[in-house]
Design a protein around this motif. Structure first.
Motif, mmCIF file in Angstrom:
data_model
loop_
_atom_site.group_PDB
_atom_site.id
_atom_site.type_symbol
_atom_site.label_atom_id
_atom_site.label_comp_id
_atom_site.label_asym_id
_atom_site.label_seq_id
_atom_site.Cartn_x
_atom_site.Cartn_y
_atom_site.Cartn_z
ATOM 1 N N SER A 267 0.818 -1.217 0.000
ATOM 2 C CA SER A 267 0.000 0.000 0.000
ATOM 3 C C SER A 267 0.843 1.255 0.000
ATOM 4 N N GLY A 268 2.167 1.103 -0.251
ATOM 5 C CA GLY A 268 3.053 2.258 -0.270
ATOM 6 C C GLY A 268 3.384 2.729 1.130
ATOM 7 N N GLY A 269 3.940 3.934 1.186
ATOM 8 C CA GLY A 269 4.187 4.562 2.478
ATOM 9 C C GLY A 269 5.557 4.347 3.072
ATOM 10 N N SER A 270 6.432 3.615 2.372
ATOM 11 C CA SER A 270 7.769 3.388 2.947
ATOM 12 C C SER A 270 8.741 4.497 2.584
ATOM 13 N N GLY A 271 8.309 5.453 1.774
ATOM 14 C CA GLY A 271 9.114 6.636 1.497
ATOM 15 C C GLY A 271 10.173 6.427 0.428
ATOM 16 N N PHE A 272 10.877 7.500 0.113
ATOM 17 C CA PHE A 272 11.956 7.455 -0.863
ATOM 18 C C PHE A 272 13.189 6.808 -0.245
ATOM 19 N N ILE A 273 13.972 6.114 -1.078
ATOM 20 C CA ILE A 273 15.218 5.534 -0.587
ATOM 21 C C ILE A 273 16.147 6.639 -0.103
ATOM 22 N N ALA A 274 16.252 7.721 -0.856
ATOM 23 C CA ALA A 274 16.993 8.896 -0.403
ATOM 24 C C ALA A 274 15.960 9.888 0.118
ATOM 25 N N ASN A 275 15.658 10.919 -0.651
ATOM 26 C CA ASN A 275 14.529 11.806 -0.376
ATOM 27 C C ASN A 275 14.122 12.447 -1.687
ATOM 28 N N TRP A 276 12.985 13.082 -1.680
ATOM 29 C CA TRP A 276 12.428 13.596 -2.930
ATOM 30 C C TRP A 276 13.336 14.646 -3.570
ATOM 31 N N TYR A 277 14.173 15.271 -2.780
ATOM 32 C CA TYR A 277 14.984 16.384 -3.276
ATOM 33 C C TYR A 277 16.461 16.015 -3.444
ATOM 34 N N SER A 278 16.795 14.755 -3.278
ATOM 35 C CA SER A 278 18.207 14.362 -3.320
ATOM 36 C C SER A 278 18.829 14.576 -4.697
ATOM 37 N N GLU A 279 18.013 14.549 -5.753
ATOM 38 C CA GLU A 279 18.568 14.719 -7.098
ATOM 39 C C GLU A 279 19.152 16.112 -7.309
#
Length: 647
Positions: free
Chosen positions: A290-302
């Motif tokens: 159901s999702g919810g485990s988040g980004f491996i890094a973060n949404w802004y890491s790029e």
């Protein structure tokens, strides 16, 4: 519709020409030359390397995919191959001489060319499809805005989430674009033979896309393109509707579906049991989340991807592949989109569709959806760590659609409004820097974020339609490509298959396999040695298996299926000696990792004789002479020895 002028045609021709040159030159981007250092055989470390640095992290390509492909080519591209797994595994993971190859254009090279050029074709075809499909798709939805369309296609190609996954997502992105373009052209076409061609093309492309068989990317990506395409068609409804000759077109689609279905029916019959078995494995099995485990890094890491590399990254980000995704301008674009709709007093439904997907998938990744919603939409098949790739593709589409929407629009506002907006953007970028500094375990420092903050503050400021800028799109496109261009060096430029096929170990094993193709092999030792043995086409019990070989191998090793949970998985399989004098025929099957298990037993066990295990390769000296009592030395290769069973 798309304006196929000289510039557009030249672009399509150059993309096709580069693809053909790469194939004819046997060049690809797989890190095969890493074999020169993983198991050195005295050859130059640059064998098969044109430029760049091979990446050990991409073992799915050089250690699993390449040996599987070479193995099946060596075996005549059959639909069964124990070296790859049980049942008809090659139909899913390797080139085969089968009717389904019509719908797998990435494998056509193996049917038309030699193995090395076929391999280059297979790996180069995905980025080729991405560039062609995405460029045409953006040309369609932007009404032939050339620079914006080309930049969008290049951004999808060069983003970290594409290059660090060896362009795996690129074929899916490209086919989505081509399918959407074909659908729109079919809607407007009035010439009978063109309608028939487009109808068959549409059905064909949809099937090709489905046969890529990777739901974690395909399910969310399908929603993305349906939303954007649906928004485009609603925006253009007066031009598209009423549909001319709609009954004839519907009939042609039914005919095309019937013909393609008839062609695919033998494939369905052949692969049905294999698909059922794959869905019932312990790993990966039928994923449902159901999702919810988040980004491996973060949404802004790029934003700060230039600071990290494949050898230096926070441990919590797992590795350079798992942490990579796509640049996002969504946090700035989304509120500006709402303001744009209010100011213009009308909704751009294509932009709304892209925005809806971005918001919905960001919520899915970061917080999760209700279980019933995830399951009903099939998005449950996409874990958060995989859903971040389609989300990233959506972010690029959102950016292109938004820039196209504000291309000729400027809203005059007081100076203080623009100043406040720029201050908010700068504050947002400072926040992203703070997030990454705190999230990176000291890898990223505050001083290193200074230039990225300024650069992306300027890039985001270009998105403000309240500031008049004649060169808004040009500057944004140049900035985006300049930032992404270094990702070209993520993968090496390699040539041919020689790091494997000219390897001393491969050349020692291959003649024995050719002499006795029905004999089974076991590698006693390193998993890397098993990968090279797989490439020879050997019927190897060890190695990487897509599915366990239940009907032949495990029927003997585990007749009561007591240890089924250990080996019923996609797995890296190794062997080690274990001799129990009280029970000499003991075989232990033990899971080591989510994707790995070990077989332990007496190398001279009657079980292995029954399985026709003729050869056992040791990468070390046997611990005691007793364990090779039933064998004789066949080949010695330095520290490695191939033993042949003689009892």
């Amino acid at each position: 519709m798309i304006r196929f002028d000289r510039r557009t045609n030249w672009t399509l021709g150059i993309i096709t020409g580069l693809f053909l040159l790469m194939v004819l030159g046997k060049m690809h981007y797989v890190s095969l030359p890493i074999w020169n250092t993983l198991i050195p055989d005295g050859s130059p470390t640059t064998r098969g390397l044109v430029s760049g640095t091979p990446k050990q992290i991409r073992m799915d390509d050089y250690a699993v995919g390449a040996p599987w492909i070479i193995s099946n080519v060596n075996n005549g591209m059959t639909d069964t191959n124990e070296g790859l797994g049980g049942l008809k595994t090659p139909l899913l993971v390797a080139p085969v001489k089968h009717i389904v190859t019509i719908f797998k254009p990435g494998n056509w090279g193996y049917m038309l060319l030699d193995a090395e050029r076929g391999y280059a074709w297979g790996y180069d075809f995905s980025p080729y499809v991405l560039l062609m499909g995405s460029f045409l798709f953006f040309m369609l939805i932007t009404r032939s805005q050339y620079l914006l369309s080309l930049t969008g296609a290049l951004a999808l190609l060069l983003s970290s989430g594409t290059v660090w996954w060896s362009f795996i997502p690129s074929g899916m992105v490209g086919y989505c674009g081509l399918t959407a373009v074909t659908a729109v052209y079919l809607m407007r076409e009035k010439t009978p033979w063109k309608m028939a061609l487009l109808a068959f093309g549409l059905v064909y492309l949809a099937i090709v896309y489905l046969l890529l068989l990777y739901p974690p990317y395909q399910v969310p990506m399908s929603y993305l393109y349906m939303l954007v395409l649906g928004g485009f068609m609603y925006n253009e409804r007066k031009r598209l509707f009423p549909l001319p000759f709609w009954a004839i077109k519907l009939g042609l689609l039914v005919v095309a579906l019937a013909i393609c279905g008839a062609l695919l029916y033998p494939f369905y019959k052949d692969v049905q049991e294999t698909l059922v078995a794959a869905s019932k494995t312990v790993y990966p099995g039928q994923r449902s989340e159901s999702g919810g485990s988040g980004f491996i890094a973060n949404w802004y890491s790029e934003y700060y991807s230039w600071i990290t590399n494949y050898q230096s990254y926070p441990k919590s980000w797992l590795n350079i592949c798992e942490m990579s995704h796509y640049l996002t301008f969504a946090p700035v674009i989304l509120p500006l989109t709402v303001v744009l709709f209010v100011q213009r007093k009308r909704i751009d439904w294509m932009l709304a569709g892209a925005a809806l997907f971005t918001v919905a998938m960001a919520i899915y990744v970061e917080y999760g959806w209700p279980k019933w919603l995830a399951e009903k939409t099939l998005v449950s098949m996409s874990p958060s760590r995989r859903a971040q790739i389609p989300l990233g593709v959506g972010s690029i589409l959102l950016t292109v659609v938004y820039l196209n929407a504000i291309r000729d629009y400027v809203r005059q506002v007081p100076v203080w409004v623009n100043a406040a907006a720029i201050a908010a953007i700068l504050g947002f970028m400072i926040y992203t820097a703070w997030v990454n500094v705190n999230d990176s375990e000291g890898i990223i420092t505050s001083s290193q974020t200074f230039l990225p903050v300024l650069f992306f503050a300027a890039m985001n400021a270009l998105l403000l339609f309240t500031i008049q800028s004649k060169y808004r799109i040009t500057l944004f496109c140049i900035g985006l490509i300049l930032f992404l261009l270094p990702n070209l060096g993520a993968n090496p430029l390699s040539k041919g298959l020689t790091p494997i096929t000219d390897h001393l170990l491969y050349r020692a094993v291959k003649p024995l396999v050719d002499q006795n193709p029905d004999a089974r092999w076991i590698v006693n030792g390193s998993q890397y040695v098993t990968y090279l043995v797989t490439a020879t086409g050997a019927k190897q019990i060890t190695g990487v298996k897509y599915l366990p070989e239940r009907k032949q191998v495990f029927k003997v090793l585990d007749p009561t299926m007591k240890r089924d949970s250990a080996y019923n998985r996609y797995a890296h399989v190794t062997f080690q000696t274990y001799i129990n004098p009280q029970q000499p025929d003991t075989t232990i099957l033990a899971q080591q990792f989510e994707d790995g298990y070990i077989i332990a037993g007496d190398p001279c066990s009657p079980k292995f004789k029954k399985l026709n295990v003729k050869y056992m390769l040791y990468d070390h000296a046997p611990q005691i002479p007793y364990e090779v009592r039933c064998m004789k030395k066949a080949v010695e290769l330095g520290s490695m020895t191939i033993y042949e069973r003689v009892d």
